[in-house]
Design a protein around this motif. Structure first.
Motif, short mmCIF file in Angstrom:
data_model
loop_
_atom_site.label_atom_id
_atom_site.label_comp_id
_atom_site.label_asym_id
_atom_site.label_seq_id
_atom_site.Cartn_x
_atom_site.Cartn_y
_atom_site.Cartn_z
N ALA A 27 0.82 -1.21 0.00
CA ALA A 27 0.00 0.00 0.00
C ALA A 27 0.86 1.27 0.00
N MET A 28 2.08 1.16 0.55
CA MET A 28 3.01 2.29 0.56
C MET A 28 3.67 2.48 -0.80
N GLY A 29 3.43 1.54 -1.72
CA GLY A 29 4.00 1.65 -3.06
C GLY A 29 5.34 0.95 -3.22
N ARG A 30 5.71 0.11 -2.25
CA ARG A 30 6.97 -0.63 -2.37
C ARG A 30 6.83 -1.65 -3.49
N VAL A 46 26.70 -4.90 -2.32
CA VAL A 46 26.03 -3.92 -1.46
C VAL A 46 25.74 -2.63 -2.22
N GLN A 47 26.72 -2.09 -2.91
CA GLN A 47 26.52 -0.84 -3.64
C GLN A 47 25.96 -1.13 -5.03
N SER A 48 24.70 -1.56 -5.06
CA SER A 48 24.03 -1.83 -6.33
C SER A 48 22.54 -1.59 -6.17
N SER A 49 21.87 -1.43 -7.29
CA SER A 49 20.42 -1.19 -7.24
C SER A 49 19.66 -2.43 -6.80
N GLU A 50 20.32 -3.60 -6.76
CA GLU A 50 19.65 -4.82 -6.34
C GLU A 50 19.85 -5.14 -4.86
N ASN A 51 20.62 -4.31 -4.16
CA ASN A 51 20.78 -4.55 -2.73
C ASN A 51 19.45 -4.29 -2.03
N SER A 52 19.13 -5.09 -1.04
CA SER A 52 17.87 -5.01 -0.28
C SER A 52 16.66 -5.26 -1.17
N GLN A 53 16.83 -6.07 -2.21
CA GLN A 53 15.73 -6.37 -3.13
C GLN A 53 15.42 -7.86 -3.20
N TYR A 125 20.36 4.21 -1.98
CA TYR A 125 19.34 3.38 -1.35
C TYR A 125 17.95 3.91 -1.67
N SER A 126 17.08 3.02 -2.13
CA SER A 126 15.71 3.44 -2.48
C SER A 126 14.67 2.65 -1.71
N GLY A 127 15.09 1.95 -0.67
CA GLY A 127 14.17 1.15 0.12
C GLY A 127 14.21 -0.30 -0.30
N ASP A 128 13.49 -1.13 0.45
CA ASP A 128 13.48 -2.57 0.22
C ASP A 128 12.31 -2.97 -0.67
N SER A 129 12.48 -4.06 -1.38
CA SER A 129 11.32 -4.68 -2.03
C SER A 129 10.52 -5.38 -0.93
N VAL A 130 9.27 -5.70 -1.23
CA VAL A 130 8.45 -6.40 -0.25
C VAL A 130 9.04 -7.78 0.03
N VAL A 131 9.55 -8.45 -1.00
CA VAL A 131 10.19 -9.75 -0.81
C VAL A 131 11.34 -9.63 0.18
#
Length: 195
Positions: A27-30, A46-53, A125-131
């Motif tokens: 609902a937050m748009g993640r 770590v320093q990539s767009s796929e970190n925390s995804q 950092y753009s936040g985590d994916s829901v997964v």
């Protein structure tokens, strides 16, 4: 330590909390999964767009350690301090999952994402994916359950080992993450950036 394991109602509540957290994050748009379109078991850059995804990354040990810490806090509250007469100890895991889920929601707000960008080496950092967020809750749960089955001294040793491993490998860990988020130190930031 005596085990603080959930009964069937508490297990149901634990799963319900995870579902609610996922719904709130959506609902937050993640993004449900990585924008790359895949779900990986491990992503180690770590320093990539796929970190925390993805399902696990170099920050998964921190979430595992959250579980070790939360088990200790639950043990302290229910067994040592006899909170509520020790009776609701079976609710310790759902409470820990609630705390971790709340953190995952807060961590993915624009305010905290911007804070990470401003004071840590997580510039992109753009936040985590829901997964990833749900996996982080899972890693905490695994840490909690491991702590329930091993002596306290092994939990402490495991937490120290994981902190040192990630410090050595990626120049970051749970301790530095907390320090840099709340009391940023420029020398640490420069060291983490490789300077």
């Amino acid at each position: 330590m005596n085990r603080l394991l959930p009964n069937s109602r508490a297990v149901f509540m634990t799963f319900a909390l995870v579902v609610v957290a996922a719904a709130i994050l959506l609902a937050m748009g993640r993004n449900p999964i990585c924008e790359c379109g895949t779900v990986k078991l491990w992503h180690g850059v770590v320093q990539s767009s796929e970190n925390s995804q993805h399902i696990s990354d170099w920050y998964s040990p921190s979430h595992f350690t959250h579980g070790l810490i939360m088990y200790f806090v639950a043990w302290l509250l229910w067994k040592k301090l006899r909170l509520f007469g020790g009776r609701p100890a079976r609710w310790a895991l759902p409470i820990a999952v609630f705390v971790e889920a709340a953190w995952e929601v807060v961590e993915n707000t624009p305010m905290v994402i911007d804070r990470y960008r401003a004071v840590t080496v997580s510039f992109g950092y753009s936040g985590d994916s829901v997964v990833n967020s749900i996996s982080d809750i899972g890693w905490m749960t695994i840490g909690f359950l491991v702590a329930s089955r091993i002596p306290a001294k092994y939990s402490v040793a495991l937490a120290v080992f994981l902190e040192l491993l990630t410090l050595y490998t990626i120049r970051d860990n749970l301790t530095l993450n907390v320090v840099m988020l709340f009391w940023p130190i420029e020398a640490i930031r420069q060291w983490q950036a490789g300077g």
